[in-house]
Design a protein around this motif. Structure first.
Motif, PDB file in Angstrom:
ATOM      1  N   LEU A  76      -1.329  12.967 -12.475  1.00  0.00           N
ATOM      2  CA  LEU A  76      -0.284  12.136 -11.882  1.00  0.00           C
ATOM      3  C   LEU A  76       0.856  11.860 -12.856  1.00  0.00           C
ATOM      4  CD1 LEU A  76      -2.523   9.533  -9.995  1.00  0.00           C
ATOM      5  CD2 LEU A  76      -1.193  11.400  -8.986  1.00  0.00           C
ATOM      6  N   GLY A  77       0.799  12.491 -14.025  1.00  0.00           N
ATOM      7  CA  GLY A  77       1.859  12.327 -15.002  1.00  0.00           C
ATOM      8  C   GLY A  77       1.657  11.175 -15.951  1.00  0.00           C
ATOM      9  N   ASP A 120       3.075  -1.022  -9.445  1.00  0.00           N
ATOM     10  CA  ASP A 120       3.273  -2.158  -8.557  1.00  0.00           C
ATOM     11  C   ASP A 120       2.906  -1.863  -7.111  1.00  0.00           C
ATOM     12  OD1 ASP A 120       3.913  -4.736  -7.908  1.00  0.00           O
ATOM     13  OD2 ASP A 120       6.051  -4.341  -7.644  1.00  0.00           O
ATOM     14  N   ALA A 121       1.679  -1.359  -6.891  1.00  0.00           N
ATOM     15  CA  ALA A 121       1.189  -1.109  -5.534  1.00  0.00           C
ATOM     16  C   ALA A 121      -0.290  -0.773  -5.610  1.00  0.00           C
ATOM     17  CB  ALA A 121       1.959   0.022  -4.849  1.00  0.00           C
ATOM     18  N   PHE A 122      -0.913  -0.725  -4.444  1.00  0.00           N
ATOM     19  CA  PHE A 122      -2.274  -0.212  -4.299  1.00  0.00           C
ATOM     20  C   PHE A 122      -2.116   1.217  -3.780  1.00  0.00           C
ATOM     21  CE2 PHE A 122      -6.623  -2.267  -3.765  1.00  0.00           C
ATOM     22  CZ  PHE A 122      -7.299  -1.084  -3.964  1.00  0.00           C
ATOM     23  N   TYR A 123      -2.497   2.196  -4.600  1.00  0.00           N
ATOM     24  CA  TYR A 123      -2.258   3.596  -4.289  1.00  0.00           C
ATOM     25  C   TYR A 123      -3.548   4.292  -3.843  1.00  0.00           C
ATOM     26  CZ  TYR A 123       2.263   3.044  -6.569  1.00  0.00           C
ATOM     27  OH  TYR A 123       3.532   2.624  -6.906  1.00  0.00           O
ATOM     28  N   TYR A 174       0.845  -1.191   0.000  1.00  0.00           N
ATOM     29  CA  TYR A 174       0.000   0.000   0.000  1.00  0.00           C
ATOM     30  C   TYR A 174       0.884   1.246   0.000  1.00  0.00           C
ATOM     31  CZ  TYR A 174      -3.509  -3.323   1.654  1.00  0.00           C
ATOM     32  OH  TYR A 174      -4.331  -4.407   1.777  1.00  0.00           O
ATOM     33  N   ARG A 175       0.468   2.241  -0.767  1.00  0.00           N
ATOM     34  CA  ARG A 175       1.149   3.525  -0.775  1.00  0.00           C
ATOM     35  C   ARG A 175       0.109   4.642  -0.896  1.00  0.00           C
ATOM     36  NH1 ARG A 175       4.626   0.951   0.895  1.00  0.00           N
ATOM     37  NH2 ARG A 175       6.795   0.706   0.194  1.00  0.00           N
ATOM     38  N   ARG A 202       3.622  12.277  -5.020  1.00  0.00           N
ATOM     39  CA  ARG A 202       4.726  11.480  -4.496  1.00  0.00           C
ATOM     40  C   ARG A 202       4.190  10.315  -3.678  1.00  0.00           C
ATOM     41  NH1 ARG A 202       6.072  16.815  -3.766  1.00  0.00           N
ATOM     42  NH2 ARG A 202       5.189  16.734  -1.655  1.00  0.00           N
ATOM     43  N   ALA A 203       4.811   9.144  -3.846  1.00  0.00           N
ATOM     44  CA  ALA A 203       4.392   7.945  -3.121  1.00  0.00           C
ATOM     45  C   ALA A 203       5.019   7.937  -1.734  1.00  0.00           C
ATOM     46  CB  ALA A 203       4.796   6.697  -3.891  1.00  0.00           C
TER      47      ALA A 203
END
Length: 440
Positions: free
Chosen positions: A349-350, A296-299, A90-91, A98-99
């Protein structure tokens, strides 16, 4: 399972809805020796736990994250030999994109000790299946409740994930009951044992719907693509009319929210009144390819989870497979707003939104408001269990988390439908035994 009198024979039960709570109810009923017909309007089972496949990967559209509090689900996975895997990390994406890691200030500033003392004093049963036992103590709006008890850091640590998961913004009139139940189910307040060999959260290999299809395969009579047109309840039984013919039963289990089934139910004044008080969230899943985003994460998107004023914007997205650009995006609001704003959110988010594979809107998190909880709405719902040969399972009495609905459904069936003599039954989480063995 408490001691209950023997039944004269098996009962016939119609279960309306083939999501997790309906399928688990049916499984418990059959295990106890009763005859069950499951009726599902959609073409497949799983309810809000649907999975789809794109480019060889399974993508979960709804619920699929299991914590170390998911003991009942873990038991089902073990019994049915369904493979699991660790979930993505998670991030939080801050306002600048930014993460960062989710804040755990609540676990370090002394608030956790104050919370535990408050829990022991005012709502000690919050970890048990169901909600009614803790509803009055936690009826206040969550923002007011957190301020009153000096627990604002609890919102900092759990609020972003709570909102991202579809339960509402903390500046909505959401009762504290639901926020506290969510926090308890994360497993962070009271760390439990590892489940299925996973030190943290886990999910199902090949999509969460795999589990529910396996549960359905174990049942004798599951009918998908069947629309219920009316439910007629009499003193001697229930007749569920469908577009493919009537189903006769002794009892009916409603695994859909009362407000959704109300149009086809011969509802009483009490049922009408309770159904009119139910609230819900318009929550959306969009499955789409997007390039240029953090991977590669749950944001969780902090810019859109802090206030209801951002409804329509994406609150989170899951990038599960490193070799795929496909992601699941989650949003609140009106469908037109979600569609229009997602491209803007990805660009901010780019990234760039590419092909949209599907969109799904959920009537998510049925719940009662603060005034209705304080007035005993969930107690009234509990009092309806068994009246007019009708039982209610699902997110409204249990909370809209899979483990919560599964545990509540299992316990309700075990309480109200004693096993037929000679059939397998289960006490708590122990091994199955026969009814004769239980009485010796």
């Amino acid at each position: 399972m408490q001691e209950l009198p023997d039944t004269a024979g098996p009962r016939t039960v119609a279960v309306v809805g083939a999501g997790p709570s309906g399928l688990v109810s049916a499984g418990e009923l059959e295990r106890a020796g009763h005859r069950v017909t499951v009726l599902e309007e959609q073409a497949t089972v799983a309810g809000k736990c649907q999975s789809v496949h794109v480019d060889g990967h399974a993508f979960d559209l709804g619920g699929h994250i299991c914590t170390n509090r998911y003991e009942r689900v873990a038991q089902l996975l073990t019994e049915l030999d369904v493979a699991t895997e660790r979930t993505s990390r998670y991030r939080v994406l801050d306002a600048g994109g930014r993460a960062v890691r989710q804040s755990m200030a609540f676990l370090r500033d002394g608030s956790l000790q104050r919370y535990r003392a408050l829990r022991e004093r005012e709502f000690p049963r919050i970890g048990e299946p169901g909600l009614a036992h803790s509803a009055r103590a936690l009826a206040a709006p969550v923002a007011d409740w957190l301020a009153e008890h000096g627990l604002r850091s609890m919102a900092e640590s759990f609020g972003t994930g709570y909102t991202a998961a579809g339960y509402g913004h903390l500046d909505d009139d959401i009762p504290a009951l639901y926020f506290v139940k969510y926090a308890e189910m994360t497993g962070l307040l009271d760390p439990g044992p590892e489940l299925l060999g996973h030190p943290g959260d886990f999910t199902v290999v090949g999509g969460f719907a795999t589990l529910w299809r396996r549960v359905a395969e174990e049942l004798k009579d599951v009918r998908c693509g069947v629309r219920v047109t009316s439910v007629e309840r009499r003193e001697d039984g229930v007749r569920v009319h469908t577009d493919s013919g009537p189903v006769e039963a002794d009892d009916v289990v409603l695994a859909v929210a009362p407000d959704r089934v109300l149009p086809v139910l011969d509802a009483t004044d009490e049922e009408h009144d309770l159904a009119a008080r139910i609230r819900g969230n318009a929550y959306h899943t969009t499955l789409a390819a997007a390039s240029g985003l953090p991977e590669d994460a749950f944001y969780f998107l902090a810019a859109h989870t802090g206030s209801r004023d951002t409804a329509g914007h994406c609150v989170s997205y899951h990038h599960r497979y490193p070799d795929s650009e496909v992601r699941t995006f989650y949003s609140y609001g009106r469908p037109d707003d979600v569609t229009a704003l997602l491209r803007e959110d990805v660009a901010a988010l780019g990234g760039r939104l590419e092909e949209v594979h599907l969109r799904r809107e959920w009537a998510f998190m049925p719940h009662f408001g603060s005034a209705d909880l304080a007035a005993g709405a969930l107690d009234r719902l509990d009092a309806l269990q068994g009246r007019h040969r009708t039982y209610h399972v699902g997110g409204l009495p249990a909370f809209e988390l899979v483990e919560c609905t599964v545990a509540h459904a299992q316990d309700l069936v075990r309480h109200h439908f004693p096993p037929v003599r000679g059939t397998l039954t289960r006490q708590g989480h122990g091994p199955a035994t026969t009814e004769e063995e239980r009485q010796t």
